[in-house]
Design a protein around this motif. Sequence first.
Motif, PDB file in Angstrom:
ATOM      1  N   SER A  62      68.993 111.212  72.118  1.00 12.10           N
ATOM      2  CA  SER A  62      69.852 110.255  71.428  1.00 12.10           C
ATOM      3  C   SER A  62      69.071 109.577  70.303  1.00 12.10           C
ATOM      4  O   SER A  62      67.843 109.732  70.209  1.00 12.10           O
ATOM      5  CB  SER A  62      70.328 109.189  72.415  1.00 12.10           C
ATOM      6  N   GLY A  63      69.767 108.817  69.509  1.00 14.20           N
ATOM      7  CA  GLY A  63      69.100 108.053  68.449  1.00 14.20           C
ATOM      8  C   GLY A  63      68.109 107.050  69.004  1.00 14.20           C
ATOM      9  O   GLY A  63      67.031 106.854  68.433  1.00 14.20           O
ATOM     10  N   ARG A  64      68.438 106.420  70.113  1.00 15.03           N
ATOM     11  CA  ARG A  64      67.513 105.454  70.726  1.00 15.03           C
ATOM     12  C   ARG A  64      66.273 106.165  71.263  1.00 15.03           C
ATOM     13  O   ARG A  64      65.159 105.654  71.166  1.00 15.03           O
ATOM     14  CB  ARG A  64      68.208 104.668  71.823  1.00 15.03           C
ATOM     15  N   GLU A  65      66.473 107.354  71.824  1.00 10.50           N
ATOM     16  CA  GLU A  65      65.323 108.123  72.314  1.00 10.50           C
ATOM     17  C   GLU A  65      64.450 108.577  71.155  1.00 10.50           C
ATOM     18  O   GLU A  65      63.212 108.576  71.269  1.00 10.50           O
ATOM     19  CB  GLU A  65      65.792 109.307  73.152  1.00 10.50           C
ATOM     20  N   LEU A  66      65.068 108.939  70.040  1.00 13.77           N
ATOM     21  CA  LEU A  66      64.286 109.286  68.843  1.00 13.77           C
ATOM     22  C   LEU A  66      63.443 108.092  68.412  1.00 13.77           C
ATOM     23  O   LEU A  66      62.268 108.249  68.069  1.00 13.77           O
ATOM     24  CB  LEU A  66      65.202 109.743  67.703  1.00 13.77           C
ATOM     25  N   ALA A  67      64.017 106.906  68.459  1.00 15.67           N
ATOM     26  CA  ALA A  67      63.264 105.699  68.084  1.00 15.67           C
ATOM     27  C   ALA A  67      62.050 105.512  68.994  1.00 15.67           C
ATOM     28  O   ALA A  67      60.955 105.176  68.519  1.00 15.67           O
ATOM     29  CB  ALA A  67      64.177 104.471  68.134  1.00 15.67           C
ATOM     30  N   VAL A  68      62.219 105.747  70.284  1.00 12.57           N
ATOM     31  CA  VAL A  68      61.097 105.626  71.225  1.00 12.57           C
ATOM     32  C   VAL A  68      60.005 106.624  70.858  1.00 12.57           C
ATOM     33  O   VAL A  68      58.814 106.270  70.779  1.00 12.57           O
ATOM     34  CB  VAL A  68      61.563 105.834  72.685  1.00 12.57           C
ATOM     35  N   THR A  89      63.541 114.498  63.733  1.00 13.50           N
ATOM     36  CA  THR A  89      63.428 113.575  62.606  1.00 13.50           C
ATOM     37  C   THR A  89      64.002 114.199  61.344  1.00 13.50           C
ATOM     38  O   THR A  89      64.731 113.538  60.586  1.00 13.50           O
ATOM     39  CB  THR A  89      61.964 113.146  62.394  1.00 13.50           C
ATOM     40  N   ALA A  90      63.707 115.462  61.113  1.00 13.11           N
ATOM     41  CA  ALA A  90      64.262 116.155  59.944  1.00 13.11           C
ATOM     42  C   ALA A  90      65.788 116.194  60.028  1.00 13.11           C
ATOM     43  O   ALA A  90      66.484 115.965  59.030  1.00 13.11           O
ATOM     44  CB  ALA A  90      63.690 117.561  59.827  1.00 13.11           C
ATOM     45  N   ALA A  91      66.324 116.465  61.207  1.00 12.87           N
ATOM     46  CA  ALA A  91      67.781 116.500  61.387  1.00 12.87           C
ATOM     47  C   ALA A  91      68.385 115.113  61.185  1.00 12.87           C
ATOM     48  O   ALA A  91      69.441 114.963  60.554  1.00 12.87           O
ATOM     49  CB  ALA A  91      68.123 117.045  62.770  1.00 12.87           C
ATOM     50  N   SER A  92      67.735 114.091  61.698  1.00 13.09           N
ATOM     51  CA  SER A  92      68.213 112.715  61.527  1.00 13.09           C
ATOM     52  C   SER A  92      68.145 112.293  60.066  1.00 13.09           C
ATOM     53  O   SER A  92      69.052 111.613  59.558  1.00 13.09           O
ATOM     54  CB  SER A  92      67.386 111.771  62.410  1.00 13.09           C
ATOM     55  N   ASP A  93      67.085 112.692  59.379  1.00 10.55           N
ATOM     56  CA  ASP A  93      66.971 112.402  57.941  1.00 10.55           C
ATOM     57  C   ASP A  93      68.130 113.040  57.173  1.00 10.55           C
ATOM     58  O   ASP A  93      68.696 112.428  56.257  1.00 10.55           O
ATOM     59  CB  ASP A  93      65.640 112.910  57.385  1.00 10.55           C
ATOM     60  N   GLU A  94      68.494 114.253  57.564  1.00  5.99           N
ATOM     61  CA  GLU A  94      69.631 114.933  56.913  1.00  5.99           C
ATOM     62  C   GLU A  94      70.934 114.198  57.209  1.00  5.99           C
ATOM     63  O   GLU A  94      71.795 114.069  56.333  1.00  5.99           O
ATOM     64  CB  GLU A  94      69.715 116.396  57.363  1.00  5.99           C
ATOM     65  N   ASN A 140      74.421 110.974  63.279  1.00  3.05           N
ATOM     66  CA  ASN A 140      73.107 111.102  63.905  1.00  3.05           C
ATOM     67  C   ASN A 140      73.219 111.761  65.279  1.00  3.05           C
ATOM     68  O   ASN A 140      72.406 112.620  65.630  1.00  3.05           O
ATOM     69  CB  ASN A 140      72.438 109.731  64.009  1.00  3.05           C
ATOM     70  N   ALA A 141      74.223 111.390  66.054  1.00  2.57           N
ATOM     71  CA  ALA A 141      74.415 112.000  67.376  1.00  2.57           C
ATOM     72  C   ALA A 141      74.646 113.502  67.234  1.00  2.57           C
ATOM     73  O   ALA A 141      74.086 114.302  67.993  1.00  2.57           O
ATOM     74  CB  ALA A 141      75.591 111.343  68.096  1.00  2.57           C
ATOM     75  N   GLU A 142      75.450 113.883  66.262  1.00  2.00           N
ATOM     76  CA  GLU A 142      75.705 115.301  66.013  1.00  2.00           C
ATOM     77  C   GLU A 142      74.417 116.024  65.609  1.00  2.00           C
ATOM     78  O   GLU A 142      74.141 117.132  66.072  1.00  2.00           O
ATOM     79  CB  GLU A 142      76.749 115.441  64.902  1.00  2.00           C
ATOM     80  N   ALA A 143      73.614 115.386  64.773  1.00  2.00           N
ATOM     81  CA  ALA A 143      72.366 116.002  64.307  1.00  2.00           C
ATOM     82  C   ALA A 143      71.344 116.143  65.433  1.00  2.00           C
ATOM     83  O   ALA A 143      70.586 117.114  65.464  1.00  2.00           O
ATOM     84  CB  ALA A 143      71.773 115.171  63.166  1.00  2.00           C
ATOM     85  N   LEU A 144      71.327 115.184  66.357  1.00  2.00           N
ATOM     86  CA  LEU A 144      70.326 115.185  67.422  1.00  2.00           C
ATOM     87  C   LEU A 144      70.748 115.969  68.661  1.00  2.00           C
ATOM     88  O   LEU A 144      69.905 116.295  69.503  1.00  2.00           O
ATOM     89  CB  LEU A 144      69.976 113.745  67.814  1.00  2.00           C
ATOM     90  N   GLU A 145      72.021 116.284  68.769  1.00  2.00           N
ATOM     91  CA  GLU A 145      72.538 116.980  69.945  1.00  2.00           C
ATOM     92  C   GLU A 145      71.764 118.258  70.273  1.00  2.00           C
ATOM     93  O   GLU A 145      71.429 118.491  71.444  1.00  2.00           O
ATOM     94  CB  GLU A 145      74.035 117.258  69.750  1.00  2.00           C
ATOM     95  N   PRO A 146      71.409 119.099  69.293  1.00  2.00           N
ATOM     96  CA  PRO A 146      70.659 120.320  69.637  1.00  2.00           C
ATOM     97  C   PRO A 146      69.290 120.054  70.271  1.00  2.00           C
ATOM     98  O   PRO A 146      68.721 120.929  70.920  1.00  2.00           O
ATOM     99  CB  PRO A 146      70.477 121.031  68.292  1.00  2.00           C
ATOM    100  N   PHE A 147      68.778 118.851  70.108  1.00  2.00           N
ATOM    101  CA  PHE A 147      67.444 118.525  70.634  1.00  2.00           C
ATOM    102  C   PHE A 147      67.536 117.806  71.981  1.00  2.00           C
ATOM    103  O   PHE A 147      66.515 117.494  72.598  1.00  2.00           O
ATOM    104  CB  PHE A 147      66.675 117.676  69.619  1.00  2.00           C
ATOM    105  N   GLY A 148      68.752 117.483  72.409  1.00  2.00           N
ATOM    106  CA  GLY A 148      68.945 116.838  73.700  1.00  2.00           C
ATOM    107  C   GLY A 148      68.460 115.412  73.764  1.00  2.00           C
ATOM    108  O   GLY A 148      68.099 114.927  74.847  1.00  2.00           O
ATOM    109  N   LEU A 202      77.458 106.392  60.823  1.00  2.00           N
ATOM    110  CA  LEU A 202      76.075 106.857  60.869  1.00  2.00           C
ATOM    111  C   LEU A 202      75.699 107.295  62.284  1.00  2.00           C
ATOM    112  O   LEU A 202      75.048 108.327  62.464  1.00  2.00           O
ATOM    113  CB  LEU A 202      75.113 105.772  60.372  1.00  2.00           C
ATOM    114  N   ALA A 203      76.114 106.539  63.288  1.00  2.00           N
ATOM    115  CA  ALA A 203      75.806 106.899  64.677  1.00  2.00           C
ATOM    116  C   ALA A 203      76.412 108.256  65.032  1.00  2.00           C
ATOM    117  O   ALA A 203      75.771 109.074  65.697  1.00  2.00           O
ATOM    118  CB  ALA A 203      76.308 105.822  65.633  1.00  2.00           C
ATOM    119  N   ALA A 204      77.640 108.506  64.582  1.00  2.00           N
ATOM    120  CA  ALA A 204      78.282 109.794  64.865  1.00  2.00           C
ATOM    121  C   ALA A 204      77.547 110.942  64.177  1.00  2.00           C
ATOM    122  O   ALA A 204      77.313 111.995  64.786  1.00  2.00           O
ATOM    123  CB  ALA A 204      79.749 109.759  64.418  1.00  2.00           C
TER     124      ALA A 204
END
Length: 146
Positions: free
Chosen positions: A37-43, A110-115, A27-35, A23-25
């Motif tokens: 991380s998953g932890r930053e998304l949580a913040v 969030t949409a990318a992470s949901d995907e 999510n990292a791939e999905a969030l990469e275009p936004f610059g 899941l982390a991999a």
Amino acid sequence: MSTTAPELNGRLGHLLKHAQARLAALNAEALEPFGISGRELAVLLVIAGQDAPSQARVAGRLGVDRTTMVAFLDTLEGKGLLARRPDPGDRRRNVVVLTDHGTDTLRRATAASDEAERRFLAPLTGADAATFRSALTAVASYDGPA
């Protein structure tokens, strides 16, 4: 996980470790275009879910210490995703708010992470995915006897 020793395949710790890594991999791939991380998304999600929260309140909601929170906020502020402002009701503390760029990034990330989560849960039926989430929530929040 197919190359793993068969003796480990039924061990819960082993399964959770590999599921979380997958899941982390994703999510990292999905969030990469936004610059971010998953932890930053949580913040960003915690900040967006509250009305101008203080830095301390965000740290408390995420369960991180103040030093870690300051580092996260410094990074996100440097990316133009949030701003810190003096609290109008108490100038001794800062509140954190998303910038317009932060709000847009949060929406799209969030949409990318949901995907990514949908891809992770793809081997399960919709009902099984809901049961899996419910079971993880129950286990993660259980505070009963050890």
